[in-house]
Scaffold this active site. Sequence first.
Site, PDB file in Angstrom:
ATOM      1  N   THR A   1       0.750  -1.121   0.056  1.00  0.00           N
ATOM      2  CA  THR A   1       0.133  -0.124  -0.163  1.00  0.00           C
ATOM      3  C   THR A   1       0.725   1.267   0.025  1.00  0.00           C
ATOM      4  OG1 THR A   1      -1.844  -1.337   0.978  1.00  0.00           O
ATOM      5  CG2 THR A   1      -1.811   1.064   1.248  1.00  0.00           C
TER       6      THR A   1
ATOM      7  N   LYS B   1       5.274  11.733  21.762  1.00  0.00           N
ATOM      8  CA  LYS B   1       5.367  12.767  22.549  1.00  0.00           C
ATOM      9  C   LYS B   1       3.861  13.275  23.108  1.00  0.00           C
ATOM     10  CE  LYS B   1       9.527  14.811  20.574  1.00  0.00           C
ATOM     11  NZ  LYS B   1      10.013  15.888  19.963  1.00  0.00           N
TER      12      LYS B   1
ATOM     13  N   HIS C   1     -10.379  -0.292   4.128  1.00  0.00           N
ATOM     14  CA  HIS C   1      -9.329  -0.077   3.324  1.00  0.00           C
ATOM     15  C   HIS C   1      -9.782   0.364   2.005  1.00  0.00           C
ATOM     16  CE1 HIS C   1      -5.285  -0.494   1.828  1.00  0.00           C
ATOM     17  NE2 HIS C   1      -5.132  -1.882   2.357  1.00  0.00           N
TER      18      HIS C   1
HETATM   19  C1  NCD Z   1      -4.115  -5.845   3.664  1.00  0.00           C
HETATM   20  C2  NCD Z   1      -4.079  -4.902   4.865  1.00  0.00           C
HETATM   21  O1  NCD Z   1      -3.453  -4.172   5.125  1.00  0.00           O
HETATM   22  O2  NCD Z   1      -5.709  -4.884   5.315  1.00  0.00           O
HETATM   23  N1  NCD Z   1      -2.835  -5.591   2.842  1.00  0.00           N
HETATM   24  C3  NCD Z   1      -2.919  -4.957   1.923  1.00  0.00           C
HETATM   25  O3  NCD Z   1      -2.929  -3.676   1.990  1.00  0.00           O
HETATM   26  N2  NCD Z   1      -2.315  -5.225   0.806  1.00  0.00           N
HETATM   27  C4  NCD Z   1      -4.507  -7.113   3.963  1.00  0.00           C
HETATM   28  C5  NCD Z   1      -3.692  -7.742   5.012  1.00  0.00           C
HETATM   29  O4  NCD Z   1      -2.785  -7.219   5.689  1.00  0.00           O
HETATM   30  O5  NCD Z   1      -3.850  -9.290   5.363  1.00  0.00           O
END
Ligand code: NCD
Length: 310
Positions: A58, A87, A136
Amino acid sequence: MLNRGDHVLSTAQFDRESLLDLFALAQKLEDLLNKGIPLNLLEGKLMATLFFEPSTRTRFSFEAAINRLGGSVISNADMMATSSVKKRETLSDTGQVVSQLVDVIVMRHPESGAVGKLAEKSRVPVLNAGDGSNQHPSQGLLDLYTIWKEKGKLDGLTIGMIGDLKYSRVFRSQCDLLKHFEVEFLFIAPSALKMDPAVKSELEKLGHKVTESESLQENIAKMDVINSSRVQEERFENPEEGKKYLGIYELNKSLMSEAKEDAIVMHPLPRIEEIAVEVDEDPRAKYFEQVRNGMIVRMALLTKVLGVEV
Ligand code: NCD
Protein backbone atom coordinates in the site's frame (compact mmCIF):
# COMPACT_ATOMS: atom_id res chain seq x y z
CA MET A 1 -18.45 11.54 -7.30
CA LEU A 2 -14.92 12.23 -6.15
CA ASN A 3 -13.96 15.90 -6.36
CA ARG A 4 -10.90 18.07 -5.87
CA GLY A 5 -10.09 18.42 -2.16
CA ASP A 6 -12.14 15.40 -1.03
CA HIS A 7 -10.82 13.03 1.60
CA VAL A 8 -11.08 9.32 0.77
CA LEU A 9 -11.91 7.78 4.13
CA SER A 10 -14.51 5.18 3.32
CA THR A 11 -15.95 3.07 0.52
CA ALA A 12 -19.35 4.58 1.44
CA GLN A 13 -18.33 7.63 -0.61
CA PHE A 14 -18.64 5.67 -3.87
CA ASP A 15 -21.66 4.70 -5.91
CA ARG A 16 -21.93 2.73 -9.13
CA GLU A 17 -21.42 5.75 -11.37
CA SER A 18 -18.39 7.10 -9.51
CA LEU A 19 -16.81 3.63 -9.51
CA LEU A 20 -17.20 3.18 -13.25
CA ASP A 21 -15.91 6.71 -13.76
CA LEU A 22 -12.82 5.95 -11.63
CA PHE A 23 -12.15 2.67 -13.48
CA ALA A 24 -12.36 4.41 -16.87
CA LEU A 25 -9.83 6.98 -15.62
CA ALA A 26 -7.58 4.22 -14.23
CA GLN A 27 -7.69 2.42 -17.57
CA LYS A 28 -6.73 5.59 -19.39
CA LEU A 29 -3.75 6.08 -17.06
CA GLU A 30 -2.79 2.42 -17.42
CA ASP A 31 -2.76 2.73 -21.22
CA LEU A 32 -0.55 5.82 -21.05
CA LEU A 33 1.76 4.10 -18.58
CA ASN A 34 2.01 0.95 -20.69
CA LYS A 35 2.91 3.05 -23.75
CA GLY A 36 5.76 4.54 -21.73
CA ILE A 37 4.43 8.09 -22.07
CA PRO A 38 5.90 10.27 -19.29
CA LEU A 39 3.15 11.69 -17.12
CA ASN A 40 3.77 15.01 -15.43
CA LEU A 41 0.22 15.54 -14.30
CA LEU A 42 1.16 16.02 -10.63
CA GLU A 43 4.44 17.86 -11.13
CA GLY A 44 5.13 20.08 -8.12
CA LYS A 45 2.68 18.18 -5.89
CA LEU A 46 3.95 16.72 -2.63
CA MET A 47 2.43 13.75 -0.79
CA ALA A 48 3.12 12.58 2.79
CA THR A 49 2.71 8.92 3.78
CA LEU A 50 2.07 8.47 7.51
CA PHE A 51 2.08 4.78 8.40
CA PHE A 52 1.37 3.66 11.98
CA GLU A 53 1.14 -0.01 10.94
CA PRO A 54 3.31 -2.26 8.73
CA SER A 55 2.86 -2.11 4.96
CA THR A 56 4.69 -3.09 1.79
CA ARG A 57 2.26 -2.79 -1.12
CA THR A 58 0.00 0.00 0.00
CA ARG A 59 2.72 2.49 0.93
CA PHE A 60 4.99 1.64 -2.00
CA SER A 61 2.17 1.72 -4.52
CA PHE A 62 0.90 5.12 -3.32
CA GLU A 63 4.50 6.39 -3.45
CA ALA A 64 5.12 4.83 -6.88
CA ALA A 65 1.83 6.36 -8.05
CA ILE A 66 2.74 9.96 -7.17
CA ASN A 67 6.29 9.56 -8.49
CA ARG A 68 5.01 8.17 -11.79
CA LEU A 69 2.77 11.21 -12.10
CA GLY A 70 5.73 13.57 -11.64
CA GLY A 71 5.04 14.45 -8.00
CA SER A 72 7.14 13.65 -4.94
CA VAL A 73 6.77 12.13 -1.52
CA ILE A 74 7.93 12.46 2.08
CA SER A 75 7.41 9.32 4.10
CA ASN A 76 7.37 7.97 7.62
CA ALA A 77 6.85 4.21 7.68
CA ASP A 78 6.93 3.93 11.46
CA MET A 79 4.96 6.86 12.85
CA MET A 80 4.11 4.98 16.04
CA ALA A 81 7.76 4.78 17.09
CA THR A 82 9.37 7.84 15.55
CA SER A 83 6.85 10.70 15.24
CA SER A 84 5.64 13.26 17.80
CA VAL A 85 2.73 10.92 18.53
CA LYS A 86 5.33 9.34 20.82
CA LYS A 87 5.35 12.66 22.74
CA ARG A 88 1.54 12.46 22.97
CA GLU A 89 0.70 14.83 20.12
CA THR A 90 -2.92 14.26 19.09
CA LEU A 91 -3.76 12.91 15.63
CA SER A 92 -5.70 16.08 14.96
CA ASP A 93 -2.63 18.23 15.65
CA THR A 94 -0.41 15.95 13.55
CA GLY A 95 -2.93 16.38 10.73
CA GLN A 96 -2.87 20.16 11.02
CA VAL A 97 0.92 20.20 11.04
CA VAL A 98 1.57 17.86 8.12
CA SER A 99 -1.14 19.50 6.03
CA GLN A 100 0.78 22.78 6.22
CA LEU A 101 3.61 21.09 4.33
CA VAL A 102 2.10 18.88 1.63
CA ASP A 103 -0.75 18.69 -0.90
CA VAL A 104 -2.11 15.27 0.06
CA ILE A 105 -1.73 12.84 2.97
CA VAL A 106 -1.95 9.01 2.91
CA MET A 107 -2.31 7.36 6.28
CA ARG A 108 -2.63 3.89 7.85
CA HIS A 109 -3.39 3.23 11.52
CA PRO A 110 -4.34 0.17 13.63
CA GLU A 111 -7.41 1.87 15.17
CA SER A 112 -10.75 2.14 13.42
CA GLY A 113 -11.61 5.80 12.86
CA ALA A 114 -8.07 7.12 13.47
CA VAL A 115 -7.57 8.30 9.88
CA GLY A 116 -10.84 10.24 10.10
CA LYS A 117 -9.57 11.95 13.26
CA LEU A 118 -6.42 13.13 11.51
CA ALA A 119 -8.46 14.28 8.51
CA GLU A 120 -10.80 16.46 10.62
CA LYS A 121 -8.50 19.44 10.70
CA SER A 122 -6.30 18.71 7.70
CA ARG A 123 -6.30 21.42 5.06
CA VAL A 124 -5.45 18.89 2.33
CA PRO A 125 -7.10 15.63 1.23
CA VAL A 126 -6.42 12.60 3.42
CA LEU A 127 -6.56 9.11 1.90
CA ASN A 128 -7.24 6.18 4.21
CA ALA A 129 -4.69 3.40 3.63
CA GLY A 130 -6.36 1.17 6.23
CA ASP A 131 -7.76 1.88 9.71
CA GLY A 132 -7.97 -1.16 11.98
CA SER A 133 -10.52 -3.70 10.84
CA ASN A 134 -12.75 -0.90 9.58
CA GLN A 135 -11.86 0.27 6.07
CA HIS A 136 -9.26 -0.02 3.32
CA PRO A 137 -10.94 1.90 0.50
CA SER A 138 -8.08 2.02 -2.01
CA GLN A 139 -7.65 -1.76 -1.69
CA GLY A 140 -11.37 -2.32 -2.27
CA LEU A 141 -11.18 -0.06 -5.31
CA LEU A 142 -8.18 -1.84 -6.82
CA ASP A 143 -9.85 -5.19 -6.19
CA LEU A 144 -12.97 -4.15 -8.09
CA TYR A 145 -10.82 -2.63 -10.85
CA THR A 146 -9.03 -6.00 -11.16
CA ILE A 147 -12.33 -7.87 -11.48
CA TRP A 148 -13.74 -5.29 -13.93
CA LYS A 149 -10.61 -5.52 -16.09
CA GLU A 150 -10.22 -9.29 -15.99
CA LYS A 151 -13.89 -10.25 -16.38
CA GLY A 152 -14.95 -7.24 -18.45
CA LYS A 153 -17.86 -6.60 -16.07
CA LEU A 154 -18.98 -6.77 -12.47
CA ASP A 155 -22.69 -7.56 -12.90
CA GLY A 156 -23.66 -11.22 -13.00
CA LEU A 157 -20.64 -12.59 -11.12
CA THR A 158 -20.43 -14.88 -8.10
CA ILE A 159 -17.82 -13.55 -5.71
CA GLY A 160 -16.22 -15.91 -3.19
CA MET A 161 -14.63 -14.42 -0.07
CA ILE A 162 -12.55 -16.92 1.86
CA GLY A 163 -10.96 -16.93 5.31
CA ASP A 164 -11.02 -14.33 8.04
CA LEU A 165 -14.14 -12.39 7.08
CA LYS A 166 -14.55 -11.02 10.59
CA TYR A 167 -11.42 -8.89 10.92
CA SER A 168 -10.60 -8.21 7.26
CA ARG A 169 -11.00 -4.55 6.34
CA VAL A 170 -10.37 -5.60 2.74
CA PHE A 171 -13.45 -7.85 2.50
CA ARG A 172 -15.54 -5.28 4.35
CA SER A 173 -14.51 -2.62 1.83
CA GLN A 174 -15.10 -4.96 -1.12
CA CYS A 175 -18.65 -5.75 0.07
CA ASP A 176 -19.41 -2.08 0.44
CA LEU A 177 -18.38 -1.46 -3.19
CA LEU A 178 -19.70 -4.66 -4.77
CA LYS A 179 -23.17 -3.94 -3.40
CA HIS A 180 -23.59 -1.46 -6.27
CA PHE A 181 -23.43 -4.32 -8.80
CA GLU A 182 -25.60 -7.36 -9.41
CA VAL A 183 -23.33 -9.89 -7.76
CA GLU A 184 -23.88 -12.95 -5.63
CA PHE A 185 -21.75 -13.47 -2.51
CA LEU A 186 -20.31 -16.76 -1.26
CA PHE A 187 -18.77 -16.31 2.19
CA ILE A 188 -16.45 -19.14 3.26
CA ALA A 189 -15.26 -18.91 6.86
CA PRO A 190 -15.04 -20.91 10.08
CA SER A 191 -17.93 -20.03 12.40
CA ALA A 192 -15.72 -17.85 14.65
CA LEU A 193 -14.57 -15.71 11.69
CA LYS A 194 -17.87 -15.11 9.88
CA MET A 195 -18.71 -11.84 8.16
CA ASP A 196 -20.21 -9.10 10.35
CA PRO A 197 -23.97 -9.88 10.35
CA ALA A 198 -24.70 -6.18 9.72
CA VAL A 199 -22.76 -6.34 6.42
CA LYS A 200 -24.52 -9.55 5.41
CA SER A 201 -27.99 -8.22 6.18
CA GLU A 202 -27.33 -4.96 4.32
CA LEU A 203 -26.37 -6.96 1.22
CA GLU A 204 -29.48 -9.12 1.55
CA LYS A 205 -31.72 -6.09 1.99
CA LEU A 206 -30.33 -4.74 -1.25
CA GLY A 207 -31.39 -7.98 -2.97
CA HIS A 208 -28.08 -9.84 -3.17
CA LYS A 209 -27.98 -13.58 -2.66
CA VAL A 210 -25.53 -14.31 0.17
CA THR A 211 -24.51 -17.88 1.02
CA GLU A 212 -22.37 -18.76 4.03
CA SER A 213 -20.45 -22.01 4.32
CA GLU A 214 -17.45 -23.43 6.13
CA SER A 215 -16.39 -25.48 3.11
CA LEU A 216 -14.28 -24.13 0.26
CA GLN A 217 -14.19 -27.53 -1.42
CA GLU A 218 -17.98 -27.64 -1.78
CA ASN A 219 -18.22 -24.14 -3.20
CA ILE A 220 -15.14 -23.36 -5.26
CA ALA A 221 -16.74 -24.54 -8.52
CA LYS A 222 -19.44 -21.85 -8.24
CA MET A 223 -17.05 -18.90 -7.94
CA ASP A 224 -16.13 -16.47 -10.72
CA VAL A 225 -13.81 -14.71 -8.29
CA ILE A 226 -11.88 -16.79 -5.75
CA ASN A 227 -10.87 -14.19 -3.28
CA SER A 228 -8.75 -15.14 -0.32
CA SER A 229 -7.03 -13.24 2.49
CA ARG A 230 -4.73 -13.67 5.47
CA VAL A 231 -5.96 -14.42 9.00
CA GLN A 232 -5.61 -10.98 10.65
CA GLU A 233 -3.83 -12.40 13.71
CA GLU A 234 -2.93 -8.98 15.12
CA ARG A 235 -6.61 -8.04 15.43
CA PHE A 236 -7.58 -11.01 17.62
CA GLU A 237 -7.94 -10.31 21.33
CA ASN A 238 -5.51 -13.18 21.77
CA PRO A 239 -3.27 -13.31 18.66
CA GLU A 240 -2.37 -16.93 19.48
CA GLU A 241 -6.01 -17.78 18.83
CA GLY A 242 -5.59 -16.60 15.22
CA LYS A 243 -2.83 -19.14 14.59
CA LYS A 244 -5.24 -22.06 14.73
CA TYR A 245 -6.93 -20.84 11.55
CA LEU A 246 -3.72 -20.58 9.49
CA GLY A 247 -3.87 -22.62 6.32
CA ILE A 248 -7.38 -24.00 6.83
CA TYR A 249 -8.43 -22.99 3.31
CA GLU A 250 -5.15 -23.43 1.47
CA LEU A 251 -5.75 -23.13 -2.25
CA ASN A 252 -3.62 -25.64 -4.15
CA LYS A 253 -3.47 -27.22 -7.60
CA SER A 254 -5.89 -29.94 -6.68
CA LEU A 255 -8.57 -27.48 -5.46
CA MET A 256 -7.93 -25.27 -8.50
CA SER A 257 -8.75 -28.24 -10.76
CA GLU A 258 -12.33 -27.93 -9.51
CA ALA A 259 -12.59 -24.18 -10.14
CA LYS A 260 -14.13 -22.63 -13.26
CA GLU A 261 -11.82 -22.37 -16.28
CA ASP A 262 -12.37 -18.62 -16.39
CA ALA A 263 -12.36 -17.93 -12.65
CA ILE A 264 -9.79 -15.51 -11.26
CA VAL A 265 -7.86 -15.90 -8.01
CA MET A 266 -7.30 -12.78 -5.95
CA HIS A 267 -5.56 -11.99 -2.64
CA PRO A 268 -4.60 -8.57 -1.23
CA LEU A 269 -1.31 -10.07 0.03
CA PRO A 270 0.69 -10.74 2.11
CA ARG A 271 -0.19 -14.43 1.79
CA ILE A 272 0.77 -16.69 4.62
CA GLU A 273 -0.73 -20.12 4.09
CA GLU A 274 -3.79 -19.32 1.95
CA ILE A 275 -2.37 -20.01 -1.51
CA ALA A 276 0.28 -22.61 -2.32
CA VAL A 277 3.16 -21.27 -4.43
CA GLU A 278 2.30 -23.90 -7.09
CA VAL A 279 -0.86 -21.88 -7.89
CA ASP A 280 1.26 -18.88 -9.00
CA GLU A 281 1.80 -20.51 -12.41
CA ASP A 282 -1.94 -20.94 -12.97
CA PRO A 283 -3.09 -18.32 -15.51
CA ARG A 284 -6.12 -17.69 -13.29
CA ALA A 285 -3.87 -16.35 -10.49
CA LYS A 286 -4.12 -12.55 -10.55
CA TYR A 287 -2.74 -11.56 -7.14
CA PHE A 288 0.53 -10.14 -8.43
CA GLU A 289 -1.22 -8.21 -11.23
CA GLN A 290 -3.47 -6.84 -8.48
CA VAL A 291 -0.44 -5.04 -7.04
CA ARG A 292 0.18 -3.15 -10.30
CA ASN A 293 -3.53 -2.37 -10.53
CA GLY A 294 -3.18 -0.90 -7.03
CA MET A 295 -0.62 1.62 -8.23
CA ILE A 296 -2.81 2.53 -11.20
CA VAL A 297 -5.99 3.01 -9.18
CA ARG A 298 -4.03 5.11 -6.67
CA MET A 299 -2.74 7.24 -9.56
CA ALA A 300 -6.38 7.79 -10.54
CA LEU A 301 -7.38 8.67 -6.96
CA LEU A 302 -4.53 11.16 -6.61
CA THR A 303 -5.41 12.99 -9.85
CA LYS A 304 -9.05 13.19 -8.70
CA VAL A 305 -8.48 14.59 -5.21
CA LEU A 306 -5.79 16.96 -6.48
CA GLY A 307 -8.18 18.18 -9.17
CA VAL A 308 -6.06 17.43 -12.24
CA GLU A 309 -7.72 16.56 -15.56
CA VAL A 310 -6.20 13.59 -17.42
C1 NCD B 1 -4.14 -5.85 3.61
C2 NCD B 1 -4.31 -4.89 4.78
O1 NCD B 1 -3.37 -4.21 5.17
O2 NCD B 1 -5.44 -4.84 5.26
N1 NCD B 1 -2.90 -5.70 2.95
C3 NCD B 1 -2.79 -4.81 1.93
O3 NCD B 1 -3.02 -3.64 2.08
N2 NCD B 1 -2.48 -5.32 0.73
C4 NCD B 1 -4.39 -7.24 3.95
C5 NCD B 1 -3.62 -7.86 5.06
O4 NCD B 1 -2.79 -7.25 5.73
O5 NCD B 1 -3.85 -9.05 5.28
